[in-house]
Design an enzyme around this catalytic site. Sequence first.
Site, PDB file in Angstrom:
ATOM      1  N   TYR A   8     -12.343  -2.191  -3.685  1.00 32.19           N
ATOM      2  CA  TYR A   8     -12.857  -2.366  -2.326  1.00 32.19           C
ATOM      3  C   TYR A   8     -14.389  -2.267  -2.269  1.00 32.19           C
ATOM      4  CZ  TYR A   8      -8.380  -2.540   0.213  1.00 32.19           C
ATOM      5  OH  TYR A   8      -7.162  -2.924   0.738  1.00 32.19           O
ATOM      6  N   GLU A  24      -9.865 -10.651  -7.549  1.00 30.88           N
ATOM      7  CA  GLU A  24      -8.882  -9.575  -7.393  1.00 30.88           C
ATOM      8  C   GLU A  24      -7.742  -9.700  -8.406  1.00 30.88           C
ATOM      9  OE1 GLU A  24      -9.719  -8.965  -2.609  1.00 30.88           O
ATOM     10  OE2 GLU A  24      -7.718  -9.575  -3.266  1.00 30.88           O
ATOM     11  N   HIS A  47      -2.152  -5.391   1.499  1.00 36.54           N
ATOM     12  CA  HIS A  47      -3.433  -6.088   1.313  1.00 36.54           C
ATOM     13  C   HIS A  47      -3.135  -7.498   0.845  1.00 36.54           C
ATOM     14  CE1 HIS A  47      -7.303  -7.322  -0.345  1.00 36.54           C
ATOM     15  NE2 HIS A  47      -6.587  -7.770  -1.364  1.00 36.54           N
ATOM     16  N   LYS A  54       0.821  -1.209   0.000  1.00 37.58           N
ATOM     17  CA  LYS A  54       0.000   0.000   0.000  1.00 37.58           C
ATOM     18  C   LYS A  54       0.862   1.270   0.000  1.00 37.58           C
ATOM     19  CE  LYS A  54      -3.952  -2.245   2.286  1.00 37.58           C
ATOM     20  NZ  LYS A  54      -4.965  -2.138   3.379  1.00 37.58           N
ATOM     21  N   ASN A  74      -1.864   0.382   6.727  1.00 37.85           N
ATOM     22  CA  ASN A  74      -1.415  -0.911   7.260  1.00 37.85           C
ATOM     23  C   ASN A  74      -0.587  -1.743   6.273  1.00 37.85           C
ATOM     24  OD1 ASN A  74      -3.535  -1.722   5.687  1.00 37.85           O
ATOM     25  ND2 ASN A  74      -4.650  -2.792   7.304  1.00 37.85           N
TER      26      ASN A  74
END
Length: 141
Positions: A51, A128, A117, A11, A114
């Site tokens: 998302y 995905e 993913h 990320k 964070n």
Amino acid sequence: MAIERTLSIIKPDAVAKNVIGQIVSRFENAGLKIAAAKLVQLSRAEAEGFYAVHAARPFFNDLVNFMISGPVFVQVLEGEGAILKNRELMGATDPKKAEAGTIRADFAESIDANAVHGSDAPETAAVEIAYFFPTLNVYAR
Ligand code: RTP
Ligand code: MG
């Protein structure tokens, strides 16, 4: 256990920290192979689409804004039990709860920023992977 593929995203926070290589090394050291990879700047529409499952959640807007705040490194990881293995390497969503030695414990700042993913099941992995690498079968080994 079967050979699986899973989608991983490093990320914007981790890309900005210049730790792509350190995170990729953890995947490699765990026996996962890189089947595809690219550094991309997501558009708002792309992040919202990725998302979409979280669209009704209170954190959705913050999540999308974070995911478009800088480039992300998107990979398909392949190997024995790759989906669960990647989730174990990542650690818990909230880095404060992540086990020591996991990617999120070592590189993430908060539940929003964070670091990584990872797909959470075979069905989501398939969707995905196709979202980011629609022609991946061309490269299948
Ligand atoms: P990811 O999808 O990014 O791999 O993360 P995950 O499975 O561990 O967590 P998930 O429930 O799918 O949530 C997606 C991302 O939304 C943010 N989030 N914020 N404030 C909150 O309560 C909250 N809950 C989730 C996190 O950044 C999480 O990675
Ligand atoms: Mg998730």
